[in-house]
Design an enzyme around this catalytic site. Structure first.
Site, short mmCIF file in Angstrom:
data_model
loop_
_atom_site.label_atom_id
_atom_site.label_comp_id
_atom_site.label_asym_id
_atom_site.label_seq_id
_atom_site.Cartn_x
_atom_site.Cartn_y
_atom_site.Cartn_z
N SER A 124 -15.82 -4.71 6.34
CA SER A 124 -16.36 -5.04 5.02
C SER A 124 -15.88 -6.41 4.57
O SER A 124 -14.79 -6.86 4.95
CB SER A 124 -15.87 -3.99 4.02
N TYR A 148 -9.66 0.06 -0.48
CA TYR A 148 -10.72 0.10 0.54
C TYR A 148 -10.63 -1.13 1.45
O TYR A 148 -10.66 -1.02 2.67
CB TYR A 148 -12.08 0.15 -0.17
N LYS A 152 -9.83 -1.22 5.47
CA LYS A 152 -10.73 -1.84 6.45
C LYS A 152 -10.00 -2.95 7.22
O LYS A 152 -10.21 -3.11 8.43
CB LYS A 152 -11.98 -2.40 5.75
#
Lengths: 330, 330
Positions: A124, A148, A152
């Site tokens: 991402s 998040y 990642k």
């Protein structure tokens, strides 16, 4: 060729599997078997002619990863993840699914004998964090500002390390914001980027919470599927030790989006966009990246749209079922 | 003030604890309690006047982290790690200790109520990987080329994320190569950087496996302790979201090292360095960084030596017990 997809029931997973069921992998590589994994029943690619196995399971639970790779899939597309908002709201679930689940998959591969599959890992842009330069290079430092993004980035590090050690053959893809997302608006701060096009194209009103000069980074769902398919078959020797790549995309403003909508659907469609400035959304979006230098990915053969007109055309072709732009669904 | 040190029995841990036992933390902050943790009995700081608890335990084992923070130490210095060579030879042990152990500690802190200690995390230059610019900035991208480096980079990401979320107050320190290491040569490829000074200073022969023009990045053990002590008490608001810093050091060549040795111990000492080129060591060292821009750390108040003469003087003062340079130990 056997393909395993985790997160198969998600938007990108469904589109990927439908495409593979129809036409295999790029270069005429036939897919004879699919394993579809998700926490909910992945009801996709039902017309696939080969062997099709559905597994309803959570990768972070013991034994799941071993089960998924039991048949030694040649290509593994790892899309399963808890999204940004949920990973921020529930720290433990985010780390369990996004870090532990990824590591469980990679470790199961590592421990399987005589096995080194291609692994396509959905990373991402959230691995990057502000302050940004106007245009962000592929080697900009990793400074995630969300859990998040941290998860990642850790997945990218694992992918690099396990690839370097010859335990798997990884490619990490940092996707642009996907636009136009089909379906309903959601609670993501980015939802309006799709909504201001999708709703007017379907004869409905949409709300625009930010100014027309807001710039962001986009690709269509179809381009996202193209990225994965290319990553599944590409020559990874061009990547060296750095297995993750910022995918190509289109740097465009809200004004660019609206202009493309006008071209396709006229003034009536534009009139359906209601400007309701929301300082909270504006503040969040101000911290987002606006443009990327993706020379590395383009040299490696990845391609995306180069205008918003193309992005809208993908939606018309793939989602509108032949209806006229601006006409409500039946 | 209660201090917890993991990896307390290691070279830096011992020196840190002896210093704290003698003079507390910088700025006259008194330390009234110490918890010393290691997988072997940490037999250090025995003259400490306050409460001193030794814990022989492995952080990656369930319950250990909770036990270590049970008394809510105000400052935690997390040095425990499997070193680079071992993490490369034993992948599972490296991830278990360096990643899972770190995460277990951070999670125990997170789950403790009303608790947000200062956490000083020992990171490493191994988070960076070649190809390098001649001088490496603090925001050079993370591209570890060893499993150890990947594990330390993941630790930095965890430290940033948990600090951002207010669960702990982290500072990550990327140490220079420590020179002159006391004691015996070891199997690390970097061992000769200490050996070509330490052995002649102790009246013994040393082997130099690389050319005199090899440049690398150094600080003394005393500077390493200074970094940790400063990180324990500094104002972390200057770090923003990026909690890890490349520590100051000295960029010097082997020729610089030898010149400083000549100044301190004369021609007889120099004559004890035997040149035995080793292509394997030369190849490994060629991939190592040579110089760093540490403006960020210096602005935050971190300091190190600025000449090899100073680095040698630290060894003479701290390790030679008053003997003349070049004189064998009794």
């Amino acid at each position: 060729m056997h393909l395993l997809v985790t997160g198969a029931a998600g938007m990108i997973g469904r589109k990927l599997l439908d495409r593979v069921a129809e036409s295999g992998l790029p270069g005429g590589v036939p897919v004879t078997a699919m394993t579809l994994a998700d926490v909910i029943e992945p009801d996709v690619a039902v017309g696939f002619g080969g062997s099709r196995t559905c597994v309803t399971a959570d990768l972070s639970q013991p034994g799941t990863a071993e089960r998924l790779i039991a048949e030694r899939p040649d290509v593994i597309v790892h899309l399963a993840a808890v999204v940004s908002g949920e990973a921020e709201a529930d720290l433990e679930k985010g780390y369990r699914v996004n870090l532990d689940g990824t590591r469980a998959l990679f470790d199961a591969i590592r421990l399987a004998e005589d096995y080194m599959p291609r692994v396509v890992f959905a990373s991402s842009l959230a691995v990057f964090g502000a302050p940004f330069p106007e245009r962000i290079a592929d080697d900009f430092h990793l400074t995630p500002l969300t859990s998040y993004g941290a998860q990642k980035a850790m997945g990218e590090l694992l992918l690099d390390d396990y690839s370097r050690r010859g335990m798997l053959d990884g490619v990490g893809l940092r996707f642009p914001t996907i636009c136009i997302r089909p379906g309903k608006p959601n609670k993501a701060a980015s939802s309006f980027f799709s909504g201001i096009l999708r709703e007017p194209l379907n004869g409905q009103d949409a709300v625009l919470p930010v100014g027309d000069d807001v710039r962001h980074w986009f690709a269509s769902p179809r381009a996202a599927v193209d990225f994965i398919l290319h990553a599944a078959v590409m020559d990874t020797s061009v990547l060296g030790q750095r297995r993750s790549l910022t995918m190509p995309g289109l740097s465009a403003t809200v004004a660019d989006q609206i202009e493309a909508l006008r071209e396709v659907a006229g003034e009536d469609a534009i009139a359906r966009i209601r400007r309701e400035p929301d300082p909270d959304v504006a503040r969040i979006v101000a911290g987002w990246p606006r443009d990327f230098d993706t020379a590395r990915a383009r040299e490696a053969g990845f391609r995306a749209e180069t205008s918003f007109r193309q992005i809208i055309d993908v939606y018309l072709e793939d989602e509108m079922g032949g209806r006229e732009p601006g006409a409500p669904a039946a």
